[in-house]
Every structure is written in structure tokens, then in C-alpha cells.
Design a protein around this motif. Structure first.
Motif, mmCIF file in Angstrom:
data_model
loop_
_atom_site.group_PDB
_atom_site.id
_atom_site.type_symbol
_atom_site.label_atom_id
_atom_site.label_comp_id
_atom_site.label_asym_id
_atom_site.label_seq_id
_atom_site.Cartn_x
_atom_site.Cartn_y
_atom_site.Cartn_z
ATOM 1 N N ILE A 191 1.272 -1.200 9.060
ATOM 2 C CA ILE A 191 0.705 -0.738 7.556
ATOM 3 C C ILE A 191 1.057 0.453 7.421
ATOM 4 C CG2 ILE A 191 -2.299 -0.697 8.198
ATOM 5 C CD1 ILE A 191 -0.587 -1.612 4.543
ATOM 6 N N VAL A 192 0.136 1.154 8.514
ATOM 7 C CA VAL A 192 0.160 2.465 9.447
ATOM 8 C C VAL A 192 1.834 2.844 8.822
ATOM 9 C CG1 VAL A 192 0.348 4.211 11.111
ATOM 10 C CG2 VAL A 192 -0.988 2.955 10.263
ATOM 11 N N GLU A 193 2.649 2.086 9.667
ATOM 12 C CA GLU A 193 4.428 2.760 8.799
ATOM 13 C C GLU A 193 4.501 1.837 7.398
ATOM 14 O OE1 GLU A 193 6.908 1.188 12.607
ATOM 15 O OE2 GLU A 193 5.967 -0.405 11.915
ATOM 16 N N VAL A 194 4.749 1.338 5.894
ATOM 17 C CA VAL A 194 4.609 1.170 5.561
ATOM 18 C C VAL A 194 3.557 1.915 4.064
ATOM 19 C CG1 VAL A 194 3.981 -0.389 3.754
ATOM 20 C CG2 VAL A 194 4.752 -1.507 5.380
ATOM 21 N N LEU A 195 3.303 2.609 5.143
ATOM 22 C CA LEU A 195 2.412 3.689 4.276
ATOM 23 C C LEU A 195 2.611 5.147 4.548
ATOM 24 C CD1 LEU A 195 -1.492 2.541 4.751
ATOM 25 C CD2 LEU A 195 -0.734 3.072 3.035
ATOM 26 N N ALA A 196 3.310 5.577 5.837
ATOM 27 C CA ALA A 196 3.937 6.830 6.275
ATOM 28 C C ALA A 196 5.245 6.463 5.366
ATOM 29 C CB ALA A 196 3.651 7.031 7.603
ATOM 30 N N GLN A 197 6.281 5.445 6.170
ATOM 31 C CA GLN A 197 7.809 5.755 5.662
ATOM 32 C C GLN A 197 7.726 5.257 4.345
ATOM 33 O OE1 GLN A 197 8.407 3.428 9.681
ATOM 34 N NE2 GLN A 197 9.339 5.711 9.903
ATOM 35 N N ASP A 198 7.582 4.054 3.801
ATOM 36 C CA ASP A 198 7.723 3.441 2.621
ATOM 37 C C ASP A 198 7.412 4.126 1.325
ATOM 38 O OD1 ASP A 198 8.667 1.657 4.786
ATOM 39 O OD2 ASP A 198 8.225 -0.186 4.269
ATOM 40 N N ILE A 199 6.340 3.886 1.341
ATOM 41 C CA ILE A 199 5.599 4.754 0.765
ATOM 42 C C ILE A 199 5.452 6.413 0.584
ATOM 43 C CG2 ILE A 199 3.163 5.613 -0.926
ATOM 44 C CD1 ILE A 199 2.305 3.084 0.588
ATOM 45 N N GLY A 200 5.063 6.899 1.861
ATOM 46 C CA GLY A 200 6.471 8.370 2.612
ATOM 47 C C GLY A 200 4.840 9.606 1.922
ATOM 48 N N ILE A 201 4.325 9.950 2.844
ATOM 49 C CA ILE A 201 3.522 11.296 3.259
ATOM 50 C C ILE A 201 4.039 11.914 1.698
ATOM 51 C CG2 ILE A 201 2.387 13.268 4.899
ATOM 52 C CD1 ILE A 201 2.271 10.290 5.783
ATOM 53 N N GLU A 202 4.772 12.799 1.461
ATOM 54 C CA GLU A 202 5.040 13.186 0.113
ATOM 55 C C GLU A 202 4.432 12.586 -0.845
ATOM 56 O OE1 GLU A 202 8.104 15.445 -0.233
ATOM 57 O OE2 GLU A 202 7.906 15.866 1.670
ATOM 58 N N LYS A 203 4.559 11.436 -0.836
ATOM 59 C CA LYS A 203 4.280 10.824 -1.928
ATOM 60 C C LYS A 203 2.704 10.570 -2.070
ATOM 61 C CE LYS A 203 5.542 6.477 -4.601
ATOM 62 N NZ LYS A 203 6.373 5.950 -5.208
ATOM 63 N N ILE A 204 1.876 10.256 -1.387
ATOM 64 C CA ILE A 204 0.462 9.798 -0.563
ATOM 65 C C ILE A 204 0.213 11.833 -0.707
ATOM 66 C CG2 ILE A 204 -1.489 9.410 1.289
ATOM 67 C CD1 ILE A 204 0.012 7.523 2.366
ATOM 68 N N GLU A 205 0.392 12.577 -0.818
ATOM 69 C CA GLU A 205 -0.308 13.432 -0.834
ATOM 70 C C GLU A 205 -0.130 13.739 -2.784
ATOM 71 O OE1 GLU A 205 0.528 16.437 2.554
ATOM 72 O OE2 GLU A 205 1.992 16.249 1.219
ATOM 73 N N ARG A 206 0.900 13.897 -3.225
ATOM 74 C CA ARG A 206 0.485 14.149 -4.889
ATOM 75 C C ARG A 206 -0.537 13.262 -5.705
ATOM 76 N NH1 ARG A 206 6.530 13.546 -3.989
ATOM 77 N NH2 ARG A 206 6.476 11.550 -5.127
ATOM 78 N N SER A 207 -0.568 12.036 -4.476
ATOM 79 C CA SER A 207 -1.024 11.299 -5.633
ATOM 80 C C SER A 207 -2.438 11.160 -5.682
ATOM 81 C CB SER A 207 -1.032 9.495 -5.425
ATOM 82 O OG SER A 207 -0.564 9.574 -4.983
ATOM 83 N N ARG A 208 -2.954 12.349 -4.496
ATOM 84 C CA ARG A 208 -4.240 12.187 -3.837
ATOM 85 C C ARG A 208 -5.234 12.823 -4.691
ATOM 86 N NH1 ARG A 208 -3.486 16.091 0.847
ATOM 87 N NH2 ARG A 208 -4.415 17.794 -0.075
#
Lengths: 227, 299
Positions: free
Chosen positions: B126-143
Motif C-alpha cells: 500500500i505504501v507503493e500505491v500511495l507514494a508512486q501510483d497516487i503520488g506524493i505531489e497529489k497527496i500534498e495537493r489534496s491534503r
């Protein structure tokens, strides 16, 4: 009666005779090394198996040995048919630890059977003299030095995992409080093995196929470890 | 319209049987990021790398191959939220690729139950899905600001370091920290970050597991001033939550000066919080640890 000279008796003929006469009581045929065949027979057929070899092939009993493999005892009857040595093997469940004596067919087996009683406490039914034989006097009261505890290879800490895995395909039960919590959260119903009886059957079939049940002493009919 | 990427989600034993909040948070996070979580029909225990693999490798490998086969037939990558399951499935996949003898045994065994041998199964933590498939930038933008100033002790867990070589073994733990930071929390440094929580030892000797492993780790985390622990493995989560209680009740350990302990959550719960999803929406209060301490610190 087999009319072939014993020197010409071939392993395949012995196997054929045992297989044909014992039918379902003939379990398996394997080889330990070189020219030493092993015929696995059911415990209840051991007298008949020895009788076939003695009567039909002039077999001579060399000795009887026992091994505690953790889950069952293995009794191995070493018989010589001229230059051919065959092993008749049978498994004795440790829970009952008894098997028929073959002294009715081979009287000389008495010393080997008494020795096995001494060392493993495997009871030979029908033996004419069941006294201890070789163990020191101070060891003769229920101290069989080669008998391992009734525990098998599955440690006590491993038992819950093994039984849950075989019973539900997973290692934790789905409790009623979890089901309520899941309903409250509007989670979909669980689709893994605990709710899929056919999938659990697959798990058990696989366990049987790779001989996990045999190795660990898991009784697939009673659905639990034997002990 | 872009189609939603689908994953065969392998929930394992712990999440469905003990931690519904993790499943709920995962489904919500997937939904927010346009991913679809598909359940694996008839999936079994991975099986566990501690007990089953030690008892008989053939059974362990056959059941793991069966799970991989289910996912492959769904034509999706399999994603797991548990380090232990990841370890089993990773190791099983490699063994099936490299060991012809065991591969033959498994192929024959799966055929008896009408399953095909997995040929090239995709496996993601799941860590790979969050960091790579969704992406760090996308998580940052949506937080949101929900996790602002929350100090988090990241516990990667031993099996998150599982990789094909030494050079890549640090990748997933690094991704884990990046995800925590991207969700808006502050990953703090603490001394025994790489140390095991003690869960695998628990089944053999509870006292050693709690006093010699968990207590050392907790002490290091408390001294760092963390507000909570974030894990990527439900077994570590259970060890931290119940272990704290047991250390106090059974062994009179007082590591936090008479406090009520430190809350523990899974990384998907942290990301859900970062997205502004309320704790009660995904059932975070069902945790057995002092979860109210954490809720009180959310913005």
C-alpha cells in the motif's frame, strides 16, 4: 504357494503379491536406498502381510525396529528373502500405541517386540510374554527412553494458527462485534475464505495434496490436530 | 473520461477480523483518488511467514500461489496493507520464479483444485500505491491542515525493507515517510526506528516480546515526543496497541510517566485524516489504544 526358487524371487513379485492380497491395506511402495524396497501397509494388516512373505516367499525375519517420528510411530519389519531384503512398514498412532504381535507367525519376533515395548511403550497385542526386556530395572516403570512426548511437530504456540487456517482458511475468527462494526461502517460483506465454504475445501485439499495433514498430524475428518 | 485504476486488494486476516477502520479508510482514500478496490473472492491467509512457512514450505507456497493466482485472474495488481502478507507474497513469487522443483509441486497441487499457476503476478505494498501510483505531489495537493503540527513516529516494520537487493531495501521505508509528510504530518526522528516491534516473537514468548522488544521501542518513541505511531502493518499495530496495555497490567511497566500511552494508526488512516475525512467516518475510534489523544490533536 509361490513355486519359484527363492533366489529368483524378484522385488516386483513380492510387491505384486502384497498388493493383490492386501488390497486397500497396501498403502504405498517406496525405496530407502539401492535395492531395499519399503512396503507401507495398514496396521491392522501387519500379521497378514508378514504371513504372505513368510508362507509364500520363505521370508526370514531379521528384526523389527521402531521410530518415533513425532506424530506416529513407524514400525519397520526387516525381512530377508534370500539376498533380497524388504521392509514392511506400518504406522502406529501414538494415541493408542498398540499393534498386533506377529509372534503367531514368527515366534522369534518376541525379543524385538519386547525390546520395542521397553524403549517406546508400544503394546503388542497377543504377545505371549510382555515383560520388559532390556531396559535397566529402574527405568521399567513407564520410562521409555526413546518415546518422545505426545506433541508432534506442531508447537503449542503454533496450534491455534494451524487449526484456524485449516478450519476457515484464515488465522483469526470473524467475531459478531466485528460484523456489527463492519455493518456500521457500511463495509461490503467479506469475500475471503471465512465466508466461502468451497474455498476452505480448496485449502484443505491443498493441505492433503502436499501431505501437510500427515506431517503435522492434522485429522481432516475431525478437522483438528490429533493432539 | 479516464477509467479508474482497479486493484485486487488483499485484506489478509487481521484487517477484516480486527481492524475494520483500516479497510474503511483504504476504500475512502482509493475513492478520493479515483482508484477502485476490488475484493479477492475466496482469498485465504497469505499464509503467515512465521508459523506456516516454518512448518511446511510446500503448503505455505501453494496457498500463497493460490492467492496470487486469484489476483492474476482478476487481471489487476494485488495490493496488500500488511508487511507480513507482503513478505510472504514477495518471497513466494520469487520462489516460484527461481525454484523449478517447488514450482512443479505447486503447479500440480493447484491443478487438483482447478487453479492455474500465476505466471507474472503484480504485487504492490500500500505504501507503493500511495507514494508512486497516487503520488506524493497529489497527496500534498489534496491534503487539508488536519494533521498540521502532528508529530508522527513512523514505524516501517521489518518486512517493509523486503527488496531484491540491498540498494533498494530503503525505498519503501523512505516512501512511507514521504507519504506521512505529504499528508501534512511531521515525521520525527527517534533512535530505534529500524528496531522490530516484537510481534513475531510474541507467539513464542510473550514476555520477551513485550519487555525486551516493544518496551525498548516505545521508550525510544516516547522520548522523541511523538504524538502517535504510524504503521504500515496491522500486526505491528496490534502489538503496539495491546502490548502497551499488557506492559502496564502484567509487567508494571510505566514508560510514559503514568500516562495512558500513545495512539497507533495505519498509514491509510493517516492519509484519510490528511484528506479531511473525519475519524468517525471510517471508524477510527474502534482502535483499542488511546485514540482520543490523537483526535484531540487534529485541527
Amino acid at each position: 504357494m509361490n513355486t519359484l526358487p527363492t533366489a529368483l524371487v524378484k522385488e516386483t513379485e513380492v510387491a505384486k503379491a502384497l498388493r493383490e492380497e492386501l488390497q486397500a491395506d497396501f498403502v504405498d511402495e517406496s525405496r530407502m536406498f539401492g535395492d531395499r524396497p519399503i512396503f507401507l501397509v495398514r496396521k491392522d494388516a501387519i500379521i497378514q502381510a508378514v504371513k504372505i512373505l513368510v508362507d509364500d516367499f520363505d521370508a526370514r525375519l531379521l528384526t523389527v525396529t521402531a521410530v518415533d517420528n513425532g506424530v506416529d510411530f513407524e514400525l519397520i519389519y526387516h525381512l530377508a528373502i534370500k539376498s533380497l531384503v524388504v521392509n514392511l512398514k506400518t504406522l502406529v498412532p501414538k494415541e493408542d500405541s498398540q499393534v498386533s504381535s506377529i509372534t503367531g507367525v514368527v515366534p522369534g519376533a518376541i525379543s524385538a517386540e519386547r525390546e520395542i515395548w521397553d524403549l517406546f511403550q508400544i503394546k503388542f497385542e497377543g504377545i505371549s510374554d510382555a515383560r520388559a526386556y532390556i531396559a535397566p530395572y529402574e527405568w521399567r516403570d513407564a520410562k521409555s527412553p526413546l518415546r518422545k512426548p505426545l506433541a508432534g511437530i506442531v508447537g503449542s504456540y503454533q496450534k491455534p494458527t494451524v487449526e484456524k487456517l485449516m478450519q476457515t482458511g484464515q488465522v483469526l475468527p470473524i467475531t459478531s462485534s466485528i460484523i456489527k462494526e463492519r455493518e456500521k461502517l457500511k463495509l461490503p460483506s467479506i469475500r475471503s475464505t471465512p465466508t466461502q465454504p468451497d474455498a476452505v475445501k480448496e485449502i484443505r485439499t491443498i493441505a492433503h495434496e502436499v501431505k501437510f495433514d500427515k506431517k503435522t498430524g492434522y485429522d481432516l475428518d475431525k478437522n483438528k490436530l490429533r493432539y | 473520461m479516464e477509467s479508474r485504476k482497479e486493484y485486487a486488494v488483499y485484506w489478509g486476516c487481521w484487517i477484516q477480523a480486527r481492524m475494520p477502520s483500516v479497510e474503511s479508510a483504504c476504500r475512502m482514500v482509493f475513492d478520493r483518488y479515483g482508484l477502485t478496490a476490488r475484493d479477492m473472492e475466496g482469498a485465504s491467509c497469505c499464509p503467515d511467514p512465521v508459523v506456516t512457512e516454518r512448518l511446511q514450505r510446500e503448503l505455505w507456497l501453494s496457498l500463497a500461489a493460490r492467492n496470487l493466482s486469484i489476483a492474476e485472474n482478476m487481471k489487476m495488481d494485488m495490493v496488500t496493507l500488511c508487511n507480513g502478507c507482503y513478505e510472504t507474497l514477495f518471497e513466494a513469487r520469487d520462489t516460484l520464479r527461481t525454484n523449478d522443483q517447488l514450482r512443479g509441486v505447486v503447479e500440480k497441487t493447484l491443478a487438483t483444485v482447478g487453479r492455474n499457476m500465476p505466471s507474472n503476478p503484480g504485487l504492490r505494498h500500500i505504501v507503493e500505491v500511495l507514494a508512486q501510483d497516487i503520488g506524493i505531489e497529489k497527496i500534498e495537493r489534496s491534503r487539508t491542515d488536519t494533521l498540521k503540527k502532528l508529530k508522527v513516529a513512523v514505524h516501517p516494520g521489518c518486512h517493509l525493507y523486503r527488496a531484491h537487493d540491498r540498494e533498494t531495501s530503503q525505498q519503501k521505508p523512505k516512501m512511507f515517510e514521504d507519504v506521512v509528510a505529504a499528508a501534512g504530518a511531521e515525521p520525527i526522528k527517534y533512535r530505534l526506528r529500524r528496531f522490530c516491534c516484537g510481534y513475531p516473537h510474541r507467539v513464542v514468548e510473550e514476555e520477551f516480546s513485550l519487555k525486551e522488544m516493544l518496551a525498548r521501542k516505545l521508550q525510544s518513541i516516547w522520548m522523541s515526543g511523538a504524538d502517535c505511531i504510524v504503521v504500515a502493518c496491522p500486526a505491528c499495530n496490534i502489538q503496539f496497541e495491546f502490548g502497551q496495555l499488557e506492559l502496564k497490567r502484567k509487567y508494571q511497566f510505566d514508560l510514559d510517566g503514568g500516562g495512558i500511552g500513545i495512539p497507533v494508526i495505519h498509514v491509510v488512516e493517516l492519509v484519510a485524516l490528511g484528506l479531511g475525512i473525519k475519524p468517525e467516518e471510517f471508524g477510527m475510534t474502534s482502535h483499542r489504544g488511546p485514540i482520543q489523544n490523537l483526535i484531540g490533536k487534529l485541527k
